[in-house]
Structures are given as C-alpha cells and as structure tokens.
Design a protein around this motif. Structure first.
Motif, PDB file in Angstrom:
ATOM      1  N   ILE A  23      -2.728 -18.527 -14.207  1.00 28.21           N
ATOM      2  CA  ILE A  23      -1.693 -19.478 -13.806  1.00 28.21           C
ATOM      3  C   ILE A  23      -1.378 -20.319 -15.034  1.00 28.21           C
ATOM      4  O   ILE A  23      -2.226 -21.062 -15.521  1.00 28.21           O
ATOM      5  CB  ILE A  23      -2.160 -20.351 -12.634  1.00 28.21           C
ATOM      6  N   TYR A  27       3.157 -24.223 -15.999  1.00 31.01           N
ATOM      7  CA  TYR A  27       3.447 -24.364 -14.574  1.00 31.01           C
ATOM      8  C   TYR A  27       2.628 -25.501 -13.973  1.00 31.01           C
ATOM      9  O   TYR A  27       3.136 -26.327 -13.204  1.00 31.01           O
ATOM     10  CB  TYR A  27       3.134 -23.055 -13.853  1.00 31.01           C
ATOM     11  N   CYS A 180      -7.189 -25.892 -10.272  1.00 36.86           N
ATOM     12  CA  CYS A 180      -6.961 -24.490 -10.605  1.00 36.86           C
ATOM     13  C   CYS A 180      -8.334 -23.827 -10.619  1.00 36.86           C
ATOM     14  O   CYS A 180      -9.174 -24.129 -11.485  1.00 36.86           O
ATOM     15  CB  CYS A 180      -6.280 -24.346 -11.960  1.00 36.86           C
ATOM     16  N   GLN A 210      -0.528 -23.941  -3.841  1.00 36.14           N
ATOM     17  CA  GLN A 210       0.736 -23.977  -4.568  1.00 36.14           C
ATOM     18  C   GLN A 210       1.077 -22.626  -5.183  1.00 36.14           C
ATOM     19  O   GLN A 210       2.239 -22.226  -5.231  1.00 36.14           O
ATOM     20  CB  GLN A 210       0.666 -25.038  -5.672  1.00 36.14           C
ATOM     21  N   ARG A 211       0.048 -21.935  -5.654  1.00 42.65           N
ATOM     22  CA  ARG A 211       0.295 -20.632  -6.284  1.00 42.65           C
ATOM     23  C   ARG A 211      -0.972 -19.799  -6.238  1.00 42.65           C
ATOM     24  O   ARG A 211      -2.064 -20.309  -6.498  1.00 42.65           O
ATOM     25  CB  ARG A 211       0.764 -20.816  -7.727  1.00 42.65           C
ATOM     26  N   GLU A 212      -0.821 -18.522  -5.924  1.00 43.59           N
ATOM     27  CA  GLU A 212      -1.927 -17.575  -5.915  1.00 43.59           C
ATOM     28  C   GLU A 212      -1.685 -16.499  -6.964  1.00 43.59           C
ATOM     29  O   GLU A 212      -0.571 -15.999  -7.109  1.00 43.59           O
ATOM     30  CB  GLU A 212      -2.060 -16.889  -4.548  1.00 43.59           C
ATOM     31  N   GLU A 213      -2.737 -16.153  -7.673  1.00 42.33           N
ATOM     32  CA  GLU A 213      -2.729 -14.993  -8.567  1.00 42.33           C
ATOM     33  C   GLU A 213      -3.983 -14.189  -8.217  1.00 42.33           C
ATOM     34  O   GLU A 213      -5.089 -14.525  -8.646  1.00 42.33           O
ATOM     35  CB  GLU A 213      -2.745 -15.430 -10.037  1.00 42.33           C
TER      36      GLU A 213
END
Length: 239
Positions: A23, A27, A180, A210-213
C-alpha cells in the motif's frame, strides 16, 4: 555492495512498478498530518523506514527490529536521518523477553515470536534454523517510557503478532489515525490471529477498512483508518 543493490532494487520498484501487496505511502499520506509520528514494527533492513523518513522529513519514525544482525543494518541505513529512532526490541503483548524464531534460506524477513506452522509448507524455501531470546515491550509501555503522547500511523509487519501488539496498547491506540498492517488468512504461525478477527476488533474501535492488498493465499496488507478522521486544528507536533 549488498546494501547498494538492495537500495537500487527498492528504488526501481518504487518508480517502475508497485510490488504486490504494498500500500503506497503516497496513498496513506492523505490520512495523516504532514508531520506524523510513525511506529514501524518489524523494520527489517530499513528500506521502508528510509522511505518514510524521506516522505515525512518533519515527522518522526520509531523503528523496532529485534533480530540483532538486522538491527545493525537498519541502524546503519538510517544513521544520517535525524527523524528516525531505532529500537532493538520486539513489540508484543507483554514487557519482558521471548523466544524469536529467526528465518533464513530464501528470506530473512519472516522471523516471528510464534512458532512457524503453515509457513513451512506454503514457503518451503524459507527456513527457521535458530531461536534467540529478544526483549519485548508493549506500545503503551514504550510510549510511557519514551514520553510519546500520540502515534499517527502504525506500520506493522510482525509475522502474526500485529493484533496482539494492538490489543496490548489500549492507551496509544486512542491516538492512532491509521494502521497499515500485515494480515493473515491462514495459520502460518502457531496461534496467529487471522484477518477476520483483526478486522472485527478494529472496526469495534472505529477503524474502517480503507484499502486491502491481498495478493497471496496466506497473507497480505490492509490499511485501516479511524472513522472520525484527523480532528486536529493544524499539524500536531511530532516526536
């Protein structure tokens, strides 16, 4: 020469292609003040440490790496960066000492306070040839001892101990804006707390995904952001 090659590879990746599971700091930065206080647990060789130091020159990075030979390389890499403080300690669930399973073979970046389990079959080229005793502390105990009043970003790569460290820090967690963290989808290490439990725990404390990887079948990285955002009236003073 080895450090130079690693630095060149990391820089090329950062400009040419986003490595799987990463991530980007660019960002994450939108959710932080311009001078964030960052705690990085599992700093390894300091490549991410260095990147964060450069992105936030007015912030401060507190980097934890308990494996002695890795700590030496981390310290050397960031020695000229005054906004980085390094600690040869593992963050965890308690203050004291614990055994760490040190990885080798194809990767020296898989060491953990937990005994390897599924990792041995999913990544057979990574070995764990030795155990060492390391110092451990909690985020809250460290913050109190170091007079750190708040942390804006938790950057956690602890091979299964991320949620345990978070649970042991109810005080400092109240000040955190973003997390994170590496997450696990299966029991790669004995007793590891899986992503579903981490997500539920943090959502109960007003952090949203908020965001997945998640490019791998066993693990990935997720950015959690506090739902009420950053409510300060200007940049908070970093320490």
């Amino acid at each position: 020469m080895e450090n130079l090659i690693a630095r060149v590879i990391h820089k090329c990746k950062s400009y040419l292609v986003k490595p799987p599971g990463v991530i980007p700091l660019a960002y994450i930065a939108q959710f932080l003040p311009p001078n964030p206080v960052v705690v990085e647990a599992g700093a390894h060789l300091g490549l991410d440490t260095l990147a964060m130091s450069r992105r936030w020159p007015d912030g401060h990075i507190h980097a934890f790496e308990p494996v002695p030979e890795l700590f030496e390389q981390l310290s050397a890499r960031v020695a000229r960066h005054r906004n980085v403080t390094c600690y040869p300690v593992a963050l965890g669930a308690a203050v004291g000492t614990a055994n760490m399973y040190v990885s080798g073979g194809a990767s020296n970046a898989s060491s953990s306070l937990s005994r390897p389990k599924g990792h041995l079959t999913d990544h057979p080229d990574v070995t764990f040839p030795r155990e060492i005793a390391v110092q451990t502390t909690t985020l809250d105990a460290w913050a109190n001892a170091s007079h750190v009043s708040h942390v804006d970003l938790l950057w956690l790569d602890m091979q299964g101990h991320e949620l345990a460290a978070i649970k042991a820090a109810p005080g400092i967690l109240q000040t955190v804006r973003a997390i994170c963290t590496e997450v696990y989808l299966k029991e790669s290490y004995t007793g590891v707390l899986l992503y579903a439990e981490a997500r539920e725990y943090l959502q109960d404390r007003r952090f949203r995904v908020q965001r997945e990887e998640l490019p791998w079948p066993d693990a990935g990285n997720v950015l959690f952001v506090r739902q009420d955002g950053w409510l300060g009236e200007g940049p908070r003073r970093s320490r």
